[in-house]
Design a protein around this motif. Sequence first.
Motif, PDB file in Angstrom:
ATOM      1  N   GLN A   6      36.547  36.433  44.645  1.00 37.70           N
ATOM      2  CA  GLN A   6      38.423  36.907  45.032  1.00 37.70           C
ATOM      3  C   GLN A   6      38.272  38.416  45.151  1.00 37.70           C
ATOM      4  O   GLN A   6      38.816  38.633  46.157  1.00 37.70           O
ATOM      5  N   ARG A   7      37.376  39.071  43.938  1.00 39.32           N
ATOM      6  CA  ARG A   7      37.409  40.244  44.095  1.00 39.32           C
ATOM      7  C   ARG A   7      36.245  41.286  44.867  1.00 39.32           C
ATOM      8  O   ARG A   7      35.675  42.381  44.566  1.00 39.32           O
ATOM      9  N   THR A   8      35.625  40.067  45.006  1.00 35.87           N
ATOM     10  CA  THR A   8      34.105  41.007  45.837  1.00 35.87           C
ATOM     11  C   THR A   8      34.374  40.669  47.477  1.00 35.87           C
ATOM     12  O   THR A   8      35.697  40.658  47.525  1.00 35.87           O
ATOM     13  N   HIS A   9      33.374  42.259  48.119  1.00 32.10           N
ATOM     14  CA  HIS A   9      33.831  42.909  49.006  1.00 32.10           C
ATOM     15  C   HIS A   9      34.117  41.562  50.404  1.00 32.10           C
ATOM     16  O   HIS A   9      35.061  42.193  51.381  1.00 32.10           O
ATOM     17  N   PHE A  10      33.555  40.773  50.189  1.00 32.37           N
ATOM     18  CA  PHE A  10      33.063  39.666  51.879  1.00 32.37           C
ATOM     19  C   PHE A  10      34.841  38.863  51.094  1.00 32.37           C
ATOM     20  O   PHE A  10      35.368  38.629  52.181  1.00 32.37           O
ATOM     21  N   CYS A  11      35.096  38.449  49.919  1.00 36.40           N
ATOM     22  CA  CYS A  11      36.151  37.810  50.088  1.00 36.40           C
ATOM     23  C   CYS A  11      37.335  39.081  50.615  1.00 36.40           C
ATOM     24  O   CYS A  11      38.894  38.176  50.641  1.00 36.40           O
ATOM     25  N   ILE A  12      37.770  39.967  50.101  1.00 36.02           N
ATOM     26  CA  ILE A  12      38.331  40.441  50.006  1.00 36.02           C
ATOM     27  C   ILE A  12      38.944  41.005  51.966  1.00 36.02           C
ATOM     28  O   ILE A  12      40.089  41.121  52.925  1.00 36.02           O
ATOM     29  N   GLU A  13      38.069  41.087  52.655  1.00 39.26           N
ATOM     30  CA  GLU A  13      38.372  41.115  53.816  1.00 39.26           C
ATOM     31  C   GLU A  13      38.784  40.238  54.378  1.00 39.26           C
ATOM     32  O   GLU A  13      39.053  39.687  55.746  1.00 39.26           O
ATOM     33  N   ARG A  14      38.346  38.615  54.112  1.00 38.67           N
ATOM     34  CA  ARG A  14      38.833  37.536  54.711  1.00 38.67           C
ATOM     35  C   ARG A  14      40.509  37.596  53.548  1.00 38.67           C
ATOM     36  O   ARG A  14      40.959  35.583  53.942  1.00 38.67           O
ATOM     37  N   GLY A  15      41.254  38.288  53.424  1.00 36.72           N
ATOM     38  CA  GLY A  15      42.287  38.119  52.190  1.00 36.72           C
ATOM     39  C   GLY A  15      42.426  37.467  51.094  1.00 36.72           C
ATOM     40  O   GLY A  15      43.573  36.874  51.291  1.00 36.72           O
ATOM     41  N   SER A  16      41.714  37.364  50.668  1.00 39.75           N
ATOM     42  CA  SER A  16      41.409  36.836  48.725  1.00 39.75           C
ATOM     43  C   SER A  16      42.902  37.674  47.381  1.00 39.75           C
ATOM     44  O   SER A  16      43.059  36.600  47.212  1.00 39.75           O
ATOM     45  N   LEU A  17      42.741  38.525  47.838  1.00 42.62           N
ATOM     46  CA  LEU A  17      43.830  39.215  46.921  1.00 42.62           C
ATOM     47  C   LEU A  17      44.965  39.838  47.650  1.00 42.62           C
ATOM     48  O   LEU A  17      46.242  39.736  47.092  1.00 42.62           O
ATOM     49  N   TRP A  18      44.906  38.587  48.899  1.00 43.49           N
ATOM     50  CA  TRP A  18      46.330  39.046  49.488  1.00 43.49           C
ATOM     51  C   TRP A  18      47.828  37.913  49.222  1.00 43.49           C
ATOM     52  O   TRP A  18      47.536  36.922  49.424  1.00 43.49           O
ATOM     53  N   ARG A  19      48.304  38.335  48.977  1.00 41.85           N
ATOM     54  CA  ARG A  19      49.557  37.454  48.085  1.00 41.85           C
ATOM     55  C   ARG A  19      51.182  37.980  49.122  1.00 41.85           C
ATOM     56  O   ARG A  19      51.894  39.001  48.881  1.00 41.85           O
ATOM     57  N   PRO A  20      51.467  37.674  50.199  1.00 45.48           N
ATOM     58  CA  PRO A  20      52.691  37.782  51.004  1.00 45.48           C
ATOM     59  C   PRO A  20      53.814  37.622  50.546  1.00 45.48           C
ATOM     60  O   PRO A  20      55.121  38.222  50.929  1.00 45.48           O
ATOM     61  N   GLY A  21      54.293  36.927  49.552  1.00 51.74           N
ATOM     62  CA  GLY A  21      55.461  36.956  49.099  1.00 51.74           C
ATOM     63  C   GLY A  21      56.372  36.248  49.743  1.00 51.74           C
ATOM     64  O   GLY A  21      57.439  36.647  50.353  1.00 51.74           O
ATOM     65  N   ILE A  22      56.660  35.511  51.008  1.00 49.85           N
ATOM     66  CA  ILE A  22      57.072  34.017  51.719  1.00 49.85           C
ATOM     67  C   ILE A  22      58.070  34.086  50.657  1.00 49.85           C
ATOM     68  O   ILE A  22      58.724  33.334  50.109  1.00 49.85           O
ATOM     69  N   THR A  23      59.511  35.097  52.066  1.00 54.58           N
ATOM     70  CA  THR A  23      61.146  34.767  51.891  1.00 54.58           C
ATOM     71  C   THR A  23      61.621  34.146  52.567  1.00 54.58           C
ATOM     72  O   THR A  23      61.548  34.535  53.868  1.00 54.58           O
ATOM     73  N   VAL A  35      25.544  38.825  44.106  1.00 57.86           N
ATOM     74  CA  VAL A  35      23.465  39.230  44.902  1.00 57.86           C
ATOM     75  C   VAL A  35      22.875  37.768  44.344  1.00 57.86           C
ATOM     76  O   VAL A  35      22.922  37.575  42.415  1.00 57.86           O
ATOM     77  N   LEU A  36      21.316  37.449  43.944  1.00 55.53           N
ATOM     78  CA  LEU A  36      20.495  37.158  43.869  1.00 55.53           C
ATOM     79  C   LEU A  36      19.879  37.476  43.152  1.00 55.53           C
ATOM     80  O   LEU A  36      19.172  38.643  42.763  1.00 55.53           O
ATOM     81  N   GLU A  37      19.681  37.055  41.818  1.00 53.98           N
ATOM     82  CA  GLU A  37      18.675  37.067  40.470  1.00 53.98           C
ATOM     83  C   GLU A  37      17.869  35.954  40.662  1.00 53.98           C
ATOM     84  O   GLU A  37      18.313  34.777  39.864  1.00 53.98           O
ATOM     85  N   ALA A  38      16.524  36.725  41.614  1.00 55.16           N
ATOM     86  CA  ALA A  38      15.254  35.104  41.263  1.00 55.16           C
ATOM     87  C   ALA A  38      14.182  36.096  40.106  1.00 55.16           C
ATOM     88  O   ALA A  38      14.113  37.255  40.007  1.00 55.16           O
ATOM     89  N   VAL A  93      23.310  34.175  40.077  1.00 55.26           N
ATOM     90  CA  VAL A  93      24.199  34.866  41.225  1.00 55.26           C
ATOM     91  C   VAL A  93      24.551  35.679  40.312  1.00 55.26           C
ATOM     92  O   VAL A  93      25.707  35.564  39.522  1.00 55.26           O
ATOM     93  N   ASP A  94      24.763  36.703  40.356  1.00 54.45           N
ATOM     94  CA  ASP A  94      25.363  37.790  39.931  1.00 54.45           C
ATOM     95  C   ASP A  94      26.571  38.873  40.476  1.00 54.45           C
ATOM     96  O   ASP A  94      25.715  39.354  41.984  1.00 54.45           O
ATOM     97  N   ILE A  95      27.669  39.241  40.056  1.00 58.07           N
ATOM     98  CA  ILE A  95      28.390  39.957  40.627  1.00 58.07           C
ATOM     99  C   ILE A  95      28.123  41.788  40.259  1.00 58.07           C
ATOM    100  O   ILE A  95      28.173  41.863  39.203  1.00 58.07           O
ATOM    101  N   ARG A  96      27.581  42.448  41.221  1.00 55.87           N
ATOM    102  CA  ARG A  96      27.792  43.578  40.866  1.00 55.87           C
ATOM    103  C   ARG A  96      27.988  44.652  41.602  1.00 55.87           C
ATOM    104  O   ARG A  96      27.785  44.303  43.201  1.00 55.87           O
TER     105      ARG A  96
END
Length: 591
Positions: free
Chosen positions: A178-195, A77-80, A64-67
Amino acid sequence: MIIRLVLVLGCLSLCVAAWSVAGPFICSQQGLECKVTIFDCLDKGWLKVYKYTPSHPEDLQVSVDIRGDESGHLQPVLEASWKLKDDGGIRDLNATELNVMMWSTNANVCVRYSLKKQLPMRSPSGEKWSFSANMLVLDPGQTYQVSVFNIPKPEINHSNYDVSKIVVVPGCEDAIMQRTHFCIERGSLWRPGITAVSRESTLAVSFTPDPLCEEYIVIVSSSSIIIDTHTYKGNQTTLNATFKLDNWPKTCCQFVIEIKPIFLQCGTDCVRKRRNVDICPGPSAEAPNVQVYTFVAVGVVFFCVVLTVMMCLLCRKPRKPAVIAPPVRDEIRQPQQIKQRPKVLVIYSQDHRLYRDVVLKLCAFLQAQCGTEVLVDLLDTTSIGVVGRIRWLEWQRQQLKNPSDKILVLCSRGVQAKWRAMCGQGPVKLREDVLSPTDDMLTPFLNLFLPDMHHTGMLGKYMVAYFDDISGEQDVPSVFDIGVKYKLMKHFEELYFRILDVEKYQPDQVCHIKGIGADDYSDCPSGRDLKCAVETFQAYQLDNPDWFEKECVDDEEEVITEASLLIDQLQIPPVLECVPLIRVGTPCLHQ
């Protein structure tokens, strides 16, 4: 019939549409005339009968490669890559094909390289013909089966024609994914900073929203009381939610705040963000003065003790050098006193009722002699019946958070057979799985835990073992080859040291624990029961060499009917009722 055909074709088109494809579609070698097509793996050529067919491909390599794609988004992406055999079968080769199937949905897609002319034995460079594919986008957290085969395929009952491998894509918790588009659309980079701030009789919660999410659910819980509220982003950069504290007792200090985002791609199943807060006031202002005096007093006492020890060392008389005893090479130790009992989740296959008895006796030995807390499905059938097998396994995985908690997989013939069934070698159903109230736990365990097992640092949590007297190393699936395999009860002491995370071989000594070795584990009552159960099943195997084939069933209804007949044959004694005799009419008086 026409309506059914239209529905089937519609479902197949949806399966193909679920795959993302990244071009360009070209052959992997220059000078090779071929056509690349991507389709739903249904081919009219399967109906044709071929007298000669090519041999199967070889040397399949997958990764599996990230591009980035055309929009600049990162995608997994699948590398075969694979090669063709340089034998006479290449003259009958029309095409070579890559098949990728997602385990969770059984959706598959095929990439076919159709040749326009017959290939020579080897490429112009003198090497074997090779092909590669890197145009299929995968989903994080999914498991795929990648297969390659040559076209035309062999006829039915001929030799195997495909070469397969399993690819596990890391989930969105992986730092790279976490940096892929699939995960970003599901909140992988979200840091709410709850107080959270407590004012009078209210609790004010604030957090930072994600640009891709408009709706959130804020959940506040303490003890058994749970309250939630909805909030929407709008144009705000900080979202607030207020909760009244009148619903909780005045003594409640600890609260758990959860932010449940509702992203477009994952809906109500998105990853939640959590924080624990304490709203009770801290120590009074006079506390620092008391602490200062305490530290001064402790410092003075410590200085006096150090000064006294130094004076004793300087003033004592010199002694003759002591003779150092040789180090102990073999030391017998008792189990260490640990603050928290380690938990062990036992996973197995219900091959036979006698083998199930062996597993239960092993669990009793682990609890009685080793002091571990054993989690096994047969001891929690009520919970499994309420929540189901998958939720019960997921709940157990959440409970095994302590580093000393382990997962023990007991391998047997049923484990190997069910693993091969998952790899496409035909379904397997055992008699005891049909009759058991918990059904088969091994197959859902492999689907849920295998991606987690191959993560970095998680291999030490999984242990693989088998009973040497009733099973063998050939019963261990290839997926567990990356770990250590323990023979029971020969290697039980090593397995227990693994549970305790203690090294058996230490400098100048070898540690042993009395009462759990292969020679003395049967000295205690639970060990004797375990040894008796193993010997009973071993004797049954010797008398019935084809026992496993008899346990494999094709019709579940037939097994259930046989079990019902056995229950009906039980002779239940009748319930008798004593009815007093009642005479009608006036009583007769005799003088």
